[in-house]
Design a protein around this motif. Structure first.
Motif, short mmCIF file in Angstrom:
data_model
loop_
_atom_site.label_atom_id
_atom_site.label_comp_id
_atom_site.label_asym_id
_atom_site.label_seq_id
_atom_site.Cartn_x
_atom_site.Cartn_y
_atom_site.Cartn_z
N PRO A 94 0.83 -1.20 0.00
CA PRO A 94 0.00 0.00 0.00
C PRO A 94 0.87 1.26 0.00
O PRO A 94 2.06 1.21 0.33
CB PRO A 94 -0.79 -0.14 1.31
N GLY A 95 0.26 2.36 -0.36
CA GLY A 95 0.98 3.62 -0.37
C GLY A 95 1.07 4.25 1.01
O GLY A 95 0.40 3.82 1.96
N PRO A 96 1.89 5.28 1.15
CA PRO A 96 2.01 5.97 2.45
C PRO A 96 0.68 6.49 2.97
O PRO A 96 0.41 6.43 4.18
CB PRO A 96 2.98 7.11 2.15
N LEU A 97 -0.19 6.99 2.08
CA LEU A 97 -1.48 7.51 2.51
C LEU A 97 -2.37 6.41 3.08
O LEU A 97 -3.11 6.62 4.05
CB LEU A 97 -2.17 8.21 1.34
N ASP A 98 -2.30 5.21 2.48
CA ASP A 98 -3.08 4.08 3.01
C ASP A 98 -2.63 3.72 4.43
O ASP A 98 -3.46 3.42 5.30
CB ASP A 98 -2.94 2.87 2.09
N VAL A 99 -1.31 3.71 4.65
CA VAL A 99 -0.78 3.41 5.98
C VAL A 99 -1.21 4.49 6.97
O VAL A 99 -1.60 4.19 8.12
CB VAL A 99 0.75 3.27 5.92
N ALA A 104 -4.71 6.27 11.41
CA ALA A 104 -5.77 7.21 11.81
C ALA A 104 -7.01 6.46 12.30
O ALA A 104 -7.65 6.89 13.28
CB ALA A 104 -6.11 8.13 10.65
N ASP A 105 -7.33 5.35 11.66
CA ASP A 105 -8.47 4.56 12.10
C ASP A 105 -8.25 4.03 13.53
O ASP A 105 -9.17 4.05 14.36
CB ASP A 105 -8.70 3.38 11.15
N GLU A 106 -7.03 3.55 13.80
CA GLU A 106 -6.71 3.08 15.15
C GLU A 106 -6.79 4.22 16.16
O GLU A 106 -7.22 4.03 17.30
CB GLU A 106 -5.32 2.44 15.17
N TYR A 108 -8.78 6.89 15.90
CA TYR A 108 -10.18 7.21 16.12
C TYR A 108 -10.87 6.16 16.99
O TYR A 108 -11.83 6.47 17.71
CB TYR A 108 -10.90 7.35 14.79
N LYS A 109 -10.39 4.93 16.93
CA LYS A 109 -10.93 3.89 17.80
C LYS A 109 -10.51 4.09 19.25
O LYS A 109 -11.08 3.46 20.17
CB LYS A 109 -10.46 2.51 17.34
N GLY A 110 -9.50 4.92 19.47
CA GLY A 110 -9.01 5.16 20.82
C GLY A 110 -8.10 4.08 21.35
O GLY A 110 -7.92 3.95 22.58
N THR A 111 -7.50 3.28 20.47
CA THR A 111 -6.67 2.15 20.91
C THR A 111 -5.18 2.38 20.74
O THR A 111 -4.38 1.70 21.38
CB THR A 111 -7.07 0.88 20.14
N ILE A 112 -4.80 3.30 19.87
CA ILE A 112 -3.39 3.38 19.47
C ILE A 112 -2.49 3.81 20.64
O ILE A 112 -1.39 3.27 20.83
CB ILE A 112 -3.23 4.34 18.26
N LEU A 113 -2.94 4.76 21.46
CA LEU A 113 -2.12 5.21 22.59
C LEU A 113 -1.94 4.10 23.62
O LEU A 113 -0.86 3.92 24.18
CB LEU A 113 -2.75 6.44 23.24
N GLY A 114 -3.00 3.33 23.86
CA GLY A 114 -2.89 2.22 24.79
C GLY A 114 -1.94 1.15 24.28
O GLY A 114 -1.17 0.56 25.06
N VAL A 115 -1.98 0.88 22.98
CA VAL A 115 -1.07 -0.11 22.39
C VAL A 115 0.38 0.33 22.55
O VAL A 115 1.25 -0.46 22.98
CB VAL A 115 -1.43 -0.31 20.89
N VAL A 116 0.66 1.58 22.21
CA VAL A 116 2.03 2.09 22.33
C VAL A 116 2.47 2.08 23.79
O VAL A 116 3.60 1.70 24.12
CB VAL A 116 2.13 3.50 21.72
N TRP A 117 1.59 2.51 24.69
CA TRP A 117 1.96 2.56 26.11
C TRP A 117 2.25 1.17 26.67
O TRP A 117 3.18 0.99 27.48
CB TRP A 117 0.85 3.24 26.91
N ASN A 118 1.46 0.17 26.29
CA ASN A 118 1.72 -1.19 26.77
C ASN A 118 3.13 -1.64 26.41
O ASN A 118 3.85 -2.19 27.25
CB ASN A 118 0.70 -2.16 26.18
N SER A 119 3.53 -1.40 25.18
CA SER A 119 4.86 -1.83 24.75
C SER A 119 5.96 -1.00 25.41
O SER A 119 6.97 -1.54 25.86
CB SER A 119 4.98 -1.76 23.23
N VAL A 120 5.78 0.32 25.45
CA VAL A 120 6.82 1.19 26.03
C VAL A 120 6.99 0.90 27.52
O VAL A 120 8.12 0.84 28.03
CB VAL A 120 6.48 2.67 25.79
#
Length: 319
Positions: A94-99, A104-106, A108-120
């Motif tokens: 996929p292109g950079p815009l698709d990524v 962005a979808d993650e 808007y779901k409110g999950t991306i910060l929790g995912v990053v924090w769990n790993s960090v």
């Protein structure tokens, strides 16, 4: 009368020094004036002094910010070009815009910060435990010859062993739990930290150690005030490598050890994208892993390393 003339001639011939000797005396020879010697010492001190000057903000942007920005732009341009030319089908590349849209979808779901924090948070805790174990282990290996002969080769072998190799064993030992992840992180980071400290201790001039003994800095006091400060450049390098190995080990453990009780980290997000054949999500997770690793390096280890090297005169002063 003749003898007087002879003596006077001898006195005249030996009383006046040769021109070259006088010139040498006036140019700072041992017979020169104290002012000449002081000027010479001041000149040598000036040569050893690094003058710190503040670099203009524009120059700082040009030297420090612009090169990585240009590199990122070039990578994105090549990536977009490969997408346009369809080197691989769009569902595979996929292109950079698709990524960006997948991330962005993650968001808007409110999950991306929790995912990053769990790993960090896992990486930080695992690295702190590795630091607490690897530092005394490295000191013991560096200073106790029998221990070094017995454990040194094992540490080097563990450092070269891929961390992912420990994941199946850790799952058998501890099941799908946090203990499995932290075990893999420890086995990945401790050898690097210990070996870095050993390398730093090996580079300490023996004169420093003898001077520490003379002033009574022995035992734990010598470790604190002489050994660790003198070995700090090599130790910092070992810490940087230890963080890199712990981050890689964490991603390998999260990628394989999956359980609802473990929560979702970046490794699990990457595996989710693979399971659903969601290539934009896969590349988005890889991008986040890369960004976090580079961010920790630039925000934590790079400033500490610069400070240590600057304090030892190995790099110029802050500008």
């Amino acid at each position: 009368m003749a003898s007087t003339d002879t003596r006077g001639g001898a006195d005249d011939g030996g009383a006046s020094p040769p021109p070259s000797s006088a010139a040498a005396s006036s140019n700072g020879s041992p017979n020169g004036s104290p002012n000449d010697l002081e000027g010479l010492e001041a000149g040598l001190d000036a040569l050893e002094t690094h003058t710190a000057s503040r670099v203009p903000f524009g120059r700082l942007l040009l030297d420090k910010v612009l090169p990585p920005v240009v590199a990122v732009v070039i990578v994105l341009a090549l990536w977009q070009l490969a997408y346009i030319l369809e080197i691989k089908p769009h569902y595979q590349l996929p292109g950079p815009l698709d990524v960006w849209n997948a991330l962005a979808d993650e968001w808007y779901k409110g999950t991306i910060l929790g995912v990053v924090w769990n790993s960090v948070s896992r990486g930080a805790l695992g690295f702190a435990a590795s630091l607490a174990i690897g530092t005394p282990l490295g000191l013991i290996v560096a200073r106790v010859k029998p221990v070094r002969a017995a454990i040194g080769p094992i540490l080097s072998g563990l450092q070269s062993l891929p961390s992912v190799a420990w994941v199946p064993a850790a799952i058998i030992w501890f099941g799908l739990s946090d203990a499995t992840i932290y075990t893999v992180v420890l086995l990945g980071a401790v050898p690097s930290i210990a070996n870095g400290l050993v390398a730093g201790v090996d580079r300490i001039p023996p004169l420093y150690l003898r001077a520490g003994q003379v002033i009574g800095a022995t035992g734990l006091r010598g470790v604190r005030h002489v050994l660790l400060p003198a070995a700090m450049p090599g130790y910092i390098s070992g810490l940087k490598q230890g963080w890199a190995f712990s981050w890689r080990a964490l991603m390998a453990a999260e990628l394989i050890a999956k359980s609802p009780e473990l929560g979702v980290g970046l490794g699990q997000l990457l595996e989710t994208g693979r399971v659903y054949q969601d290539m934009p999500l896969v590349l988005g997770a890889i991008t986040l892993i890369l960004v976090v690793g580079i961010g920790i390096e630039l925000l934590v280890f790079a400033p500490v390393e610069r400070r240590v090297l600057r304090s030892r005169g190995l790099i110029a002063g802050a500008r």
